[in-house]
Design a protein around this motif. Sequence first.
Motif, PDB file in Angstrom:
ATOM      1  N   GLU A 105      16.195  46.233  59.143  1.00  0.00           N
ATOM      2  CA  GLU A 105      17.601  46.599  59.343  1.00  0.00           C
ATOM      3  C   GLU A 105      17.949  46.658  60.826  1.00  0.00           C
ATOM      4  OE1 GLU A 105      20.861  50.055  58.113  1.00  0.00           O
ATOM      5  OE2 GLU A 105      18.788  50.176  57.390  1.00  0.00           O
ATOM      6  N   ALA A 106      17.101  47.314  61.618  1.00  0.00           N
ATOM      7  CA  ALA A 106      17.356  47.416  63.055  1.00  0.00           C
ATOM      8  C   ALA A 106      17.280  46.045  63.721  1.00  0.00           C
ATOM      9  CB  ALA A 106      16.348  48.365  63.697  1.00  0.00           C
ATOM     10  N   TYR A 107      16.355  45.223  63.255  1.00  0.00           N
ATOM     11  CA  TYR A 107      16.179  43.890  63.842  1.00  0.00           C
ATOM     12  C   TYR A 107      17.416  43.026  63.604  1.00  0.00           C
ATOM     13  CZ  TYR A 107      12.728  40.723  65.928  1.00  0.00           C
ATOM     14  OH  TYR A 107      12.024  39.923  66.787  1.00  0.00           O
ATOM     15  N   ILE A 108      17.887  43.026  62.368  1.00  0.00           N
ATOM     16  CA  ILE A 108      19.060  42.219  62.044  1.00  0.00           C
ATOM     17  C   ILE A 108      20.300  42.742  62.767  1.00  0.00           C
ATOM     18  CG2 ILE A 108      20.651  41.565  60.202  1.00  0.00           C
ATOM     19  CD1 ILE A 108      18.280  41.351  58.328  1.00  0.00           C
ATOM     20  N   LYS A 109      20.464  44.043  62.812  1.00  0.00           N
ATOM     21  CA  LYS A 109      21.626  44.610  63.497  1.00  0.00           C
ATOM     22  C   LYS A 109      21.643  44.211  64.969  1.00  0.00           C
ATOM     23  CE  LYS A 109      22.669  48.608  60.578  1.00  0.00           C
ATOM     24  NZ  LYS A 109      22.668  50.096  60.472  1.00  0.00           N
ATOM     25  N   THR A 110      20.462  44.192  65.585  1.00  0.00           N
ATOM     26  CA  THR A 110      20.382  43.720  66.973  1.00  0.00           C
ATOM     27  C   THR A 110      20.730  42.247  67.047  1.00  0.00           C
ATOM     28  OG1 THR A 110      18.666  45.345  67.532  1.00  0.00           O
ATOM     29  CG2 THR A 110      18.876  43.437  68.976  1.00  0.00           C
ATOM     30  N   GLY A 111      20.166  41.456  66.134  1.00  0.00           N
ATOM     31  CA  GLY A 111      20.419  40.017  66.128  1.00  0.00           C
ATOM     32  C   GLY A 111      21.882  39.667  65.954  1.00  0.00           C
ATOM     33  N   LEU A 112      22.591  40.445  65.156  1.00  0.00           N
ATOM     34  CA  LEU A 112      24.020  40.191  64.937  1.00  0.00           C
ATOM     35  C   LEU A 112      24.838  40.364  66.209  1.00  0.00           C
ATOM     36  CD1 LEU A 112      24.510  41.893  61.458  1.00  0.00           C
ATOM     37  CD2 LEU A 112      24.729  39.450  61.955  1.00  0.00           C
ATOM     38  N   LYS A 113      24.323  41.155  67.115  1.00  0.00           N
ATOM     39  CA  LYS A 113      25.016  41.347  68.391  1.00  0.00           C
ATOM     40  C   LYS A 113      24.738  40.219  69.382  1.00  0.00           C
ATOM     41  CE  LYS A 113      24.745  46.394  67.951  1.00  0.00           C
ATOM     42  NZ  LYS A 113      24.132  47.629  68.515  1.00  0.00           N
ATOM     43  N   LEU A 114      23.704  39.431  69.104  1.00  0.00           N
ATOM     44  CA  LEU A 114      23.310  38.342  70.001  1.00  0.00           C
ATOM     45  C   LEU A 114      23.962  37.052  69.500  1.00  0.00           C
ATOM     46  CD1 LEU A 114      19.532  39.312  70.276  1.00  0.00           C
ATOM     47  CD2 LEU A 114      21.415  39.981  71.792  1.00  0.00           C
ATOM     48  N   LYS A 115      25.173  36.874  69.836  1.00  0.00           N
ATOM     49  CA  LYS A 115      25.987  35.799  69.284  1.00  0.00           C
ATOM     50  C   LYS A 115      25.344  34.422  69.450  1.00  0.00           C
ATOM     51  CE  LYS A 115      29.189  38.755  68.243  1.00  0.00           C
ATOM     52  NZ  LYS A 115      29.352  39.177  66.845  1.00  0.00           N
ATOM     53  N   LYS A 116      25.461  33.619  68.375  1.00  0.00           N
ATOM     54  CA  LYS A 116      24.988  32.229  68.316  1.00  0.00           C
ATOM     55  C   LYS A 116      23.471  32.100  68.278  1.00  0.00           C
ATOM     56  CE  LYS A 116      29.087  30.288  70.543  1.00  0.00           C
ATOM     57  NZ  LYS A 116      29.613  29.413  71.631  1.00  0.00           N
ATOM     58  N   LEU A 117      22.758  33.192  68.028  1.00  0.00           N
ATOM     59  CA  LEU A 117      21.311  33.127  67.865  1.00  0.00           C
ATOM     60  C   LEU A 117      20.991  33.195  66.382  1.00  0.00           C
ATOM     61  CD1 LEU A 117      18.475  33.143  69.267  1.00  0.00           C
ATOM     62  CD2 LEU A 117      18.535  35.641  68.988  1.00  0.00           C
ATOM     63  N   LYS A 118      20.314  32.167  65.850  1.00  0.00           N
ATOM     64  CA  LYS A 118      19.907  32.159  64.457  1.00  0.00           C
ATOM     65  C   LYS A 118      18.678  33.041  64.270  1.00  0.00           C
ATOM     66  CE  LYS A 118      22.758  29.189  62.448  1.00  0.00           C
ATOM     67  NZ  LYS A 118      23.566  29.524  61.254  1.00  0.00           N
ATOM     68  N   LEU A 119      18.658  33.778  63.164  1.00  0.00           N
ATOM     69  CA  LEU A 119      17.548  34.648  62.840  1.00  0.00           C
ATOM     70  C   LEU A 119      16.709  33.979  61.754  1.00  0.00           C
ATOM     71  CD1 LEU A 119      19.483  38.047  62.697  1.00  0.00           C
ATOM     72  CD2 LEU A 119      18.396  36.960  64.665  1.00  0.00           C
ATOM     73  N   ILE A 120      15.511  33.538  62.124  1.00  0.00           N
ATOM     74  CA  ILE A 120      14.656  32.801  61.206  1.00  0.00           C
ATOM     75  C   ILE A 120      13.676  33.788  60.585  1.00  0.00           C
ATOM     76  CG2 ILE A 120      13.199  30.779  60.899  1.00  0.00           C
ATOM     77  CD1 ILE A 120      16.063  30.251  62.024  1.00  0.00           C
ATOM     78  N   LEU A 121      13.988  34.226  59.380  1.00  0.00           N
ATOM     79  CA  LEU A 121      13.292  35.319  58.728  1.00  0.00           C
ATOM     80  C   LEU A 121      12.125  34.789  57.885  1.00  0.00           C
ATOM     81  CD1 LEU A 121      15.085  38.217  56.818  1.00  0.00           C
ATOM     82  CD2 LEU A 121      12.885  37.296  56.086  1.00  0.00           C
ATOM     83  N   GLU A 122      10.903  35.067  58.340  1.00  0.00           N
ATOM     84  CA  GLU A 122       9.728  34.697  57.550  1.00  0.00           C
ATOM     85  C   GLU A 122       9.318  35.874  56.675  1.00  0.00           C
ATOM     86  OE1 GLU A 122       4.982  33.636  57.727  1.00  0.00           O
ATOM     87  OE2 GLU A 122       6.202  33.137  59.496  1.00  0.00           O
TER      88      GLU A 122
END
Length: 255
Positions: A105-122
């Motif tokens: 949850e914390a990781y995704i919330k941070t990622g959402l703030k980093l615009k245009k960065l794709k989150l590749i979830l393994e």
Amino acid sequence: MKKTVLVILAAIAVMGISELKAQTKIIAHRGAFKNTLVPENSIASLKASKDLNLWGSEYDVHLTKDDILVVNHDDDFYGIDIATSTYQELLAKKHPNGENIPTLEAYIKTGLKLKKLKLILELKTNKLGLARTLEAAEKTVALVKQLKAEKVTEYIAFSYDACKKIHELAPKAKIAYLNGDIAPDQIKKDGLTGIDYHLDVFVKNPTWLKEAQDLKLTTNVWTVNKETDMKSFIDQKIDYITTNEPELLKTLLKK
């Protein structure tokens, strides 16, 4: 005459845009950690991927004993087994930079703030068995939906059953298989959107990359850290390269 010139210029512009879109994109393996000297799979490595202006950042997700999704590569966090431990037990250790093991949850919330960065979830295969792996898949997809992170999230997994479960739960999600033992045509039939295979798999199966491209599957190769290998896959127009050396790959793609 002017109309003809405008048509030609428009065609050139379209070609330029197409080439830009077709350029191989960079995915930082476990975040940008190696040359930035931050812990892999840490929040810091995720932010470092954005600082490098990369296309995507890969990270690994496990399910704890008490059903908390956490981000870490290995089955243990500095010696504490994740699958058989509670989240609170994992907090006994920290990354060298002082971070706790991140929750998904914390990781995704941070990622959402980093615009245009794709989150590749393994999604990692759970050591306690398939049922637990599929449970982790269900909880992961539910959390991604809850956080409204579908547009920035792409899924990868070594478990084919997990890939199919994610597809069942999120039919529009981008999902690529990692293990390298299934041909592109079967991947397509099962509704997945791509292959993400180790470079050795493409060497042993030299037609698979072209077959996947012809089937409109996304193509990714891991983990490519040598310049010669990077150049080879760039020449073959692979969609993505996952690497521990994003800085080197970025330099090559500028040439």
